[in-house]
Design a protein around this motif. Sequence first.
Motif, PDB file in Angstrom:
ATOM      1  N   TRP A 218       0.827  -1.214   0.000  1.00 56.44           N
ATOM      2  CA  TRP A 218       0.000   0.000   0.000  1.00 56.44           C
ATOM      3  C   TRP A 218       0.857   1.259   0.000  1.00 56.44           C
ATOM      4  CZ3 TRP A 218       0.861  -2.939   4.359  1.00 56.44           C
ATOM      5  CH2 TRP A 218       1.341  -2.286   5.498  1.00 56.44           C
ATOM      6  N   ALA A 250      -2.909   5.124 -10.144  1.00 67.22           N
ATOM      7  CA  ALA A 250      -2.853   3.669 -10.059  1.00 67.22           C
ATOM      8  C   ALA A 250      -1.429   3.217  -9.760  1.00 67.22           C
ATOM      9  CB  ALA A 250      -3.334   3.028 -11.360  1.00 67.22           C
ATOM     10  N   CYS A 269      -3.262  -1.843  -9.138  1.00 68.35           N
ATOM     11  CA  CYS A 269      -4.014  -1.426  -7.949  1.00 68.35           C
ATOM     12  C   CYS A 269      -4.519  -0.005  -8.165  1.00 68.35           C
ATOM     13  CB  CYS A 269      -3.125  -1.485  -6.713  1.00 68.35           C
ATOM     14  SG  CYS A 269      -2.361  -3.095  -6.413  1.00 68.35           S
ATOM     15  N   THR A 270      -5.821   0.187  -8.131  1.00 73.64           N
ATOM     16  CA  THR A 270      -6.391   1.510  -8.354  1.00 73.64           C
ATOM     17  C   THR A 270      -6.332   2.355  -7.097  1.00 73.64           C
ATOM     18  OG1 THR A 270      -8.606   0.681  -7.858  1.00 73.64           O
ATOM     19  CG2 THR A 270      -7.911   0.687 -10.166  1.00 73.64           C
ATOM     20  N   ILE A 271      -6.456   3.647  -7.294  1.00 71.69           N
ATOM     21  CA  ILE A 271      -6.408   4.570  -6.165  1.00 71.69           C
ATOM     22  C   ILE A 271      -7.750   4.561  -5.439  1.00 71.69           C
ATOM     23  CG2 ILE A 271      -7.167   6.602  -7.471  1.00 71.69           C
ATOM     24  CD1 ILE A 271      -5.000   8.182  -5.897  1.00 71.69           C
ATOM     25  N   ILE A 277      -3.524   4.117  -1.920  1.00 72.27           N
ATOM     26  CA  ILE A 277      -3.517   2.970  -2.824  1.00 72.27           C
ATOM     27  C   ILE A 277      -3.312   1.719  -1.988  1.00 72.27           C
ATOM     28  CG2 ILE A 277      -2.343   1.845  -4.758  1.00 72.27           C
ATOM     29  CD1 ILE A 277      -1.569   4.569  -5.813  1.00 72.27           C
ATOM     30  N   CYS A 292      -4.414  -5.183  -2.653  1.00 76.25           N
ATOM     31  CA  CYS A 292      -3.235  -4.862  -3.464  1.00 76.25           C
ATOM     32  C   CYS A 292      -2.062  -5.605  -2.845  1.00 76.25           C
ATOM     33  CB  CYS A 292      -2.978  -3.350  -3.473  1.00 76.25           C
ATOM     34  SG  CYS A 292      -1.547  -2.834  -4.459  1.00 76.25           S
TER      35      CYS A 292
END
Length: 348
Positions: A218, A250, A269-271, A277, A292
């Motif tokens: 993260w 991202a 991994c999208t915000i 994130i 993530c």
Amino acid sequence: MHTVKPRRGGTVIGVLTVACVLVASPAFAARGPGGSDGGVKTTGKKSGNAIESRITYSGTGSGSGGGAAAGNVTPVGDWTPPACWYEPVSAKEFQKQVEGQYNQVVNDPQQPNYAKSATGQFRDIYKDGKYKNYNLDKAGEGNWWVAVQDPARMDHPDAFTCSELPFWVKNGDTPAVKSAVTPQILAELAYNRIILPNTKITLAPKDTTKVNLPTWAWLDRATFKEVSVTATLNAGGLDIQATTTAKPVALKLEPGTEDAQTYPASGDCTINDDGSIGEPYAPGKADENPPCGITYLRSSGGGTFKLRATITWEISWTGTGGTGGTLPDGAFGGTQDVTVEEIQAVNR
């Protein structure tokens, strides 16, 4: 065809391309990013006989991130910022540059005769040829527009596409060339000067993990913020600017081995809505798959895997006169070592 390049250590004398008696335009230099604090703050200026770009840059510099390493944003796709463009120079400044360049070349015994001849031919165009005495008598009516090259991209083929000879433009008229400086050109130049933070992500377990154990990854909201650079040109009757902003959207994880599973499966991994994130690991989630992260399927064998984390940045700009829009997404990433160990079991 001959190409004459400036001697190292001297002032910029441009690049004169001679084909028979045709002389190409000398190019001027545009300053790149700088600043002792790692930020972006540069000012165009005159240096000897050379006239550097009058475009100035300022902004949030390298922003903040999980470490000192930082670098320029890299466009995603085939698009690249301009390597050359045209901007205005006053009649007096243009005269000083051309005369200074002429004197430097003809008085340099190391310059070949064809270079001296070409420089003289170029000078004659503006001193007593197509134009008279550099249009000094019309100094208040317009400016010379000259090709400018980004010194950081002098080796790029596009740096030599601005091949028009310096030309006169009356005040209020629009230069009849494709790459004349505009707010959008400024925005694209600012793009090339955006300095992004490194992308060292937080992992749990940290640095050393186990085979088949999900590793959470993260980035906190406070770690990655928007980064912006403003380019301004106040010269030759122009007063324009543009601000280009990069926003993290991202994170892509590449485990460093094919023997791994990413979460999500794409590794993208999208915000989150709050700007972070991924999700920090918390006690009690050991059996859950992270939103993530990575699961390594084999050990690193006493060595490490190179985990690469790349942030995608969404690029937008606003400029003088209500102009604005988007530019191609940018990316910047880095690697970090991850040790993966076998889980040891004892049979009784």
